[in-house]
Design a protein around this motif. Structure first.
Motif, short mmCIF file in Angstrom:
data_model
loop_
_atom_site.label_atom_id
_atom_site.label_comp_id
_atom_site.label_asym_id
_atom_site.label_seq_id
_atom_site.Cartn_x
_atom_site.Cartn_y
_atom_site.Cartn_z
N GLU A 148 34.10 41.28 48.22
CA GLU A 148 34.81 41.86 49.35
C GLU A 148 34.41 43.32 49.50
O GLU A 148 34.14 44.01 48.51
CB GLU A 148 36.32 41.75 49.11
CG GLU A 148 37.17 42.13 50.29
CD GLU A 148 38.66 41.94 50.00
OE1 GLU A 148 39.47 42.46 50.78
OE2 GLU A 148 39.00 41.32 48.97
N VAL B 228 37.27 47.85 48.95
CA VAL B 228 38.47 47.46 48.22
C VAL B 228 39.06 48.69 47.52
O VAL B 228 38.39 49.31 46.69
CB VAL B 228 38.16 46.38 47.18
CG1 VAL B 228 39.42 45.98 46.42
CG2 VAL B 228 37.52 45.16 47.84
N ARG C 34 37.50 53.52 46.22
CA ARG C 34 37.33 52.45 47.20
C ARG C 34 35.94 51.87 46.96
O ARG C 34 34.93 52.48 47.31
CB ARG C 34 37.47 52.96 48.64
CG ARG C 34 37.39 51.86 49.70
CD ARG C 34 37.67 52.42 51.07
NE ARG C 34 39.03 52.87 51.21
CZ ARG C 34 40.05 52.08 51.57
NH1 ARG C 34 39.84 50.80 51.82
NH2 ARG C 34 41.27 52.57 51.67
N TYR D 170 34.94 40.14 42.33
CA TYR D 170 36.10 39.90 41.46
C TYR D 170 35.68 39.14 40.20
O TYR D 170 34.82 38.26 40.26
CB TYR D 170 37.16 39.11 42.23
CG TYR D 170 37.79 39.91 43.35
CD1 TYR D 170 38.88 40.75 43.10
CD2 TYR D 170 37.30 39.83 44.65
CE1 TYR D 170 39.46 41.48 44.13
CE2 TYR D 170 37.89 40.57 45.68
CZ TYR D 170 38.97 41.39 45.41
OH TYR D 170 39.54 42.12 46.42
#
Length: 245
Positions: free
Chosen positions: A46, A49, A57, A63
């Motif tokens: 993603e 994040v 960020r 993940y």
């Protein structure tokens, strides 16, 4: 643009980066391509994040514990260390990929040293993205010339795509590092520095005077030993060793 993967679910990626646009566009397009390529390989990735209580960020987070930072704009060593520390603190490995501003050329700059990394597989390495060509270049087994920060390395380019990212992760080069240095060229470089009385030349001359030696007394390894990226100049190492005796 809809991308149909033979092995994974179909996904969308942004259309090609327009050559000549600025660092913000280069950064955005590189992140999008990277994230799409990771997702196509079945990874949960993603963009943008927030982490570490909003102090970080991640450009692209895979993940649970891998972050990619795509650095196209200038970055100070202090800011780099701050962000790297925060990643370490929360247990996430940060991988830095640099844009054109930071691409390695002939000589290693001080501002580029922060992006150098070491791994058992690639040795000292550096990752560069070219958003206009949609590629990632891996420069690995990086070494420096004995008397100047000129770079000697191997390189391999991968497409910034599903297959390219898979090839990058699986890439295992020959672990044997064979680098030939023209020792006479190095010696000639030092002679020019001495004759032209450059800052470096004057320092070398002063050190040789203190030790009562000439250029002919310098050992051969000063001119033929390649250095690790963060290792001092061979001649400085020699002078320091002699001075400490």
């Amino acid at each position: 643009m809809l991308v149909i993967s033979q092995e994974k679910m179909p996904f969308f990626k942004h259309i090609s980066f327009i050559k000549g646009t600025g660092e913000k566009e280069e950064h955005q397009h590189s992140k999008q391509l990277l994230c799409a390529s990771l997702v196509a390989n079945g990874l949960k990735a993603e963009m943008e994040v927030p982490l570490a209580d909003q102090q970080l960020r991640a450009d692209v987070l895979v993940y649970p514990n891998l972050a990619f930072e795509v650095q196209c704009a200038p970055l100070s060593e202090r800011e780099f260390k701050h962000r790297h520390f925060l990643y370490e603190k929360i247990g996430i490995k940060d991988v830095w990929i640099v844009g054109k501003r930071h691409h390695l050329k002939k000589k290693l700059k001080k501002s580029q040293k922060i992006f150098l990394k070491y791994s058992k597989t690639w040795d000292w390495y550096y990752l560069e993205v070219d958003a206009s060509k949609e590629t990632i270049c891996l420069k690995y087994q990086i070494r420096l010339e004995p008397l100047i920060d000129n770079i000697v390395c191997k390189r391999k380019t991968f497409s910034l795509s599903e297959d390219g990212i898979k090839e990058l992760f699986a890439f295992r080069p020959d672990s044997t590092i064979k680098i030939k240095i023209n020792s006479q060229k190095q010696r000639n470089y030092l002679i020019r520095q001495l004759r032209q009385k450059t800052s470096f030349g004057r320092k070398v001359a002063a050190s040789m005077y203190e030790l009562s030696i000439t250029i002919d007394d310098l050992p051969a390894e000063i001119f033929n030993h390649v250095r690790l990226p963060k290792e001092e100049l061979t001649i400085n190492k020699f002078f320091n060793h002699r001075s400490n005796k």
